[in-house]
Motif scaffolding. Structure first.
Motif, PDB file in Angstrom:
ATOM      1  N   LEU A  30       0.416  -7.680   2.341  1.00 45.37           N
ATOM      2  CA  LEU A  30       0.240  -6.229   2.473  1.00 45.37           C
ATOM      3  C   LEU A  30       1.000  -5.497   1.366  1.00 45.37           C
ATOM      4  N   PHE A  31       2.147  -6.024   0.974  1.00 46.66           N
ATOM      5  CA  PHE A  31       2.967  -5.445  -0.095  1.00 46.66           C
ATOM      6  C   PHE A  31       2.150  -5.265  -1.379  1.00 46.66           C
ATOM      7  N   PHE A  32       1.378  -6.273  -1.759  1.00 44.79           N
ATOM      8  CA  PHE A  32       0.554  -6.203  -2.975  1.00 44.79           C
ATOM      9  C   PHE A  32      -0.500  -5.102  -2.845  1.00 44.79           C
ATOM     10  N   SER A  33      -1.136  -5.024  -1.694  1.00 40.38           N
ATOM     11  CA  SER A  33      -2.167  -4.013  -1.468  1.00 40.38           C
ATOM     12  C   SER A  33      -1.593  -2.610  -1.528  1.00 40.38           C
ATOM     13  N   LYS A  34      -0.436  -2.432  -0.912  1.00 43.37           N
ATOM     14  CA  LYS A  34       0.198  -1.107  -0.912  1.00 43.37           C
ATOM     15  C   LYS A  34       0.672  -0.717  -2.315  1.00 43.37           C
ATOM     16  N   TYR A  35       1.118  -1.686  -3.078  1.00 47.29           N
ATOM     17  CA  TYR A  35       1.531  -1.421  -4.459  1.00 47.29           C
ATOM     18  C   TYR A  35       0.354  -0.878  -5.267  1.00 47.29           C
ATOM     19  N   ALA A  36      -0.803  -1.521  -5.140  1.00 46.97           N
ATOM     20  CA  ALA A  36      -1.996  -1.056  -5.865  1.00 46.97           C
ATOM     21  C   ALA A  36      -2.382   0.356  -5.437  1.00 46.97           C
ATOM     22  N   ASP A  37      -2.301   0.633  -4.146  1.00 43.77           N
ATOM     23  CA  ASP A  37      -2.622   1.972  -3.637  1.00 43.77           C
ATOM     24  C   ASP A  37      -1.645   3.019  -4.156  1.00 43.77           C
ATOM     25  N   ALA A  38      -0.361   2.688  -4.117  1.00 41.84           N
ATOM     26  CA  ALA A  38       0.673   3.640  -4.532  1.00 41.84           C
ATOM     27  C   ALA A  38       0.548   3.981  -6.007  1.00 41.84           C
ATOM     28  N   TYR A  39       0.264   2.981  -6.821  1.00 41.68           N
ATOM     29  CA  TYR A  39       0.107   3.240  -8.253  1.00 41.68           C
ATOM     30  C   TYR A  39      -1.188   3.998  -8.533  1.00 41.68           C
ATOM     31  N   LYS A  40      -2.220   3.718  -7.758  1.00 39.24           N
ATOM     32  CA  LYS A  40      -3.476   4.448  -7.938  1.00 39.24           C
ATOM     33  C   LYS A  40      -3.279   5.927  -7.634  1.00 39.24           C
ATOM     34  N   GLU A  41      -2.445   6.229  -6.632  1.00 40.07           N
ATOM     35  CA  GLU A  41      -2.139   7.628  -6.314  1.00 40.07           C
ATOM     36  C   GLU A  41      -1.431   8.319  -7.470  1.00 40.07           C
ATOM     37  N   GLU A  42      -0.758   7.542  -8.301  1.00 39.87           N
ATOM     38  CA  GLU A  42      -0.086   8.084  -9.488  1.00 39.87           C
ATOM     39  C   GLU A  42      -1.023   8.128 -10.697  1.00 39.87           C
ATOM     40  N   GLY A  43      -2.281   7.721 -10.500  1.00 41.67           N
ATOM     41  CA  GLY A  43      -3.247   7.734 -11.597  1.00 41.67           C
ATOM     42  C   GLY A  43      -3.240   6.478 -12.439  1.00 41.67           C
ATOM     43  N   ILE A  44      -2.669   5.398 -11.910  1.00 37.89           N
ATOM     44  CA  ILE A  44      -2.561   4.139 -12.649  1.00 37.89           C
ATOM     45  C   ILE A  44      -3.327   3.063 -11.892  1.00 37.89           C
ATOM     46  N   ASN A  45      -4.357   2.517 -12.520  1.00 31.69           N
ATOM     47  CA  ASN A  45      -5.143   1.456 -11.901  1.00 31.69           C
ATOM     48  C   ASN A  45      -4.567   0.100 -12.269  1.00 31.69           C
ATOM     49  N   ILE A  46      -4.205  -0.663 -11.247  1.00 31.58           N
ATOM     50  CA  ILE A  46      -3.697  -2.011 -11.461  1.00 31.58           C
ATOM     51  C   ILE A  46      -4.880  -2.964 -11.647  1.00 31.58           C
TER      52      ILE A  46
END
Length: 501
Positions: free
Chosen positions: A193-209
């Motif tokens: 879940l940590f990996f999924s949340k990291y991708a979401d959090a960065y996407k909210e900042e405008g950064i696509n992992i």
């Protein structure tokens, strides 16, 4: 008699036409970085004469597709950039990411803290928070995220970024420490879940992992800084039964998952586990590797083995640096001399010490990147982009060298020869390029070549010797001769290949 004359005339015309064709010159652009002082300097003298080393390009021979070249966003680099003037901060970011600069296309960042952080931190500080309701990347918002956003603004083509965790927070581990230990099985789903949340959090900042490596250095680092251990089968189990299914369930099945992420000498046992069968291979998109097992050995057998085991999967060099050294300031000459030592020079077991002799930093980079490309590696990522004159900041005092060194107190910047060495690849070999074949009459001249999506061909040459060499480059019966300096790396760009076919 008349017939004989006609035949002679025809022969003369044919020979003349053949001669013109043979003498037709190949149009190229040549850029050189050398111990003599060149720094991506254009070479314009094509009047070289003498004994030549012939390189024939074979674009019909195609190998791997290139993912990219670049470096890592670390908190240490971002912290230093924030201490510089706006002018020097922009100068460095443009140098790495603009089309006029190195034009980096593949990058990495750490998830939670690493040794090149100012301190230990985690996005999941609340103990027992199995659902990660308190997950937060707030720690990254002062330094890391602004660095990444500014790089995105400077980049015309954009770049891929993958995240790598050094460790889970101590409360998820069997030793309850930042260093060493293993992830407790009861937290496998939480860690996925940590990996999924990291991708979401960065996407909210405008950064696509773009993707992840599962764990930086799963074999450990001598219990010195952030680490967490996996065996090959433990990592495969985590990816197949937890991480892969979780990302898929959350609509993130397109995010890349790279296994292993450590030195090449153990590569075989890891790819054997990851790609054992269709079930184990399903969620692995490829394998990540490091170079710290030797200062000169590329481990071609291991790389070839990994490719043959899973030819459709990625093989990416995810970290490399001049370790166990403090930066040499404003002395380009040192980077071409065999005076650097790495961790293994002092600490390697006696049986491995021969793998860690003194070396020249430029040689190590150039030899390794060319060797990797010629053995199916499709991406090559450097470590820190910026460090200070001490080789940090690093909370464990694990000093290293970056291609760009800064003195924040004096607001000074030093672009070492390593920066230009990286640019010889990243600037001219672009994503989706395809490595092509070649024949060379000089086995000591290190060579690789790739054809870019626009049809141009980039040839990278490294002359490690103390004498200049004359090169004759041949493509489709067109040739050009030029000189490569002693202790020099060159990129030769053939810009109009489509007109030669």
């Amino acid at each position: 008699m008349r017939t004989s004359r006609i035949v002679i005339v025809v022969l003369i015309v044919v020979m003349a036409l053949y001669s013109c064709k043979k003498e037709e010159k190949l149009k190229v652009e040549v850029y050189e970085t050398s111990a003599s002082g060149n720094k991506l300097t254009p070479i314009t003298d094509f009047s070289a004469k003498g004994e030549t080393n012939v390189i024939k390009l074979l674009p019909e021979e195609k190998f791997q597709t290139i993912t990219g070249f670049g470096g890592a966003f670390t908190e240490s680099s971002a912290y230093l950039l924030n201490k510089l003037s706006k002018e020097n901060r922009k100068k460095i970011i443009d140098a790495y990411f603009s089309e006029e600069g190195a034009n980096y296309s593949l990058t990495r960042s750490h998830m939670n803290s690493c040794d090149f952080s100012v301190s230990n931190y985690s996005y999941t500080p609340v103990e027992g928070d199995k659902e990660l309701e308190h997950f937060s990347i707030e720690e990254d918002k002062d330094d890391l995220i602004p660095f990444i956003k500014d790089a995105m603004a400077a980049s015309k083509d954009g770049f891929k970024i993958f995240g790598s965790p050094w460790t889970a927070v101590p409360w998820m581990k069997d030793n309850n420490k930042w260093v060493g230990g293993k992830l407790l099985p009861e937290y496998y789903d939480t860690w996925a879940l940590f990996f999924s949340k990291y991708a979401d959090a960065y996407k909210e900042e405008g950064i696509n992992i773009w993707g992840f490596t599962v764990e930086n250095e799963p074999l450990g680092n001598g219990n010195n800084w952030e680490s967490m251990h996996f065996s090959p089968d433990e990592m495969t189990n985590f990816v197949v039964n937890h991480l892969g299914p979780k990302l898929e369930a959350d609509g993130k099945g397109d995010l890349k998952i790279l296994g292993y992420d450590q030195n090449r000498e153990h590569l075989k046992e890891w790819v054997d586990s990851q790609f054992k069968n269709e079930e184990t291979s399903k969620y692995f998109d490829g394998t990540a590797i490091h170079w710290y097992a030797s200062t000169y050995e590329v481990y071609p057998e291991e790389l070839q083995y990994a490719h043959k085991k899973a030819p459709e999967k990625l093989l990416i060099q995810s970290e490399a640096c001049i370790d166990a050294e403090t930066p040499v300031w404003q002395d380009d000459k040192w980077y071409f001399e065999k005076e650097a030592t790495d961790w293994g020079y002092t600490w390697a077991p006696e049986k491995d010490k021969h793998l860690h002799p003194k070396y020249a930093p430029v040689n190590r980079y150039a030899r390794d990147i060319i060797g990797c490309l010629n053995n199916w590696v499709d991406g090559w990522v450097d470590w820190n982009m910026v460090l200070d004159k001490k080789g940090g900041p690093n909370w464990f005092e694990n000093w290293c060298i970056a291609p760009v060194i800064v003195d924040p107190e004096k607001d000074e910047v030093y672009f070492t020869p390593l920066y230009y060495t990286m640019a010889h690849f990243s600037k001219y070999i672009r994503p989706e390029a395809v490595r092509i074949g070649f024949q060379s009459s000089d086995t000591e001249l290190l060579t690789t070549a790739a054809q870019n999506p626009d049809g141009s061909i980039a040839v990278v040459l490294f002359n490690e010797g103390n004498k200049e060499k004359i090169i004759e480059l041949n493509l489709n019966e067109k040739t050009i001769a030029f000189t490569i300096g002693a202790k020099a790396i060159q990129t030769v760009v053939v810009p109009e290949v489509e007109n030669l076919n």
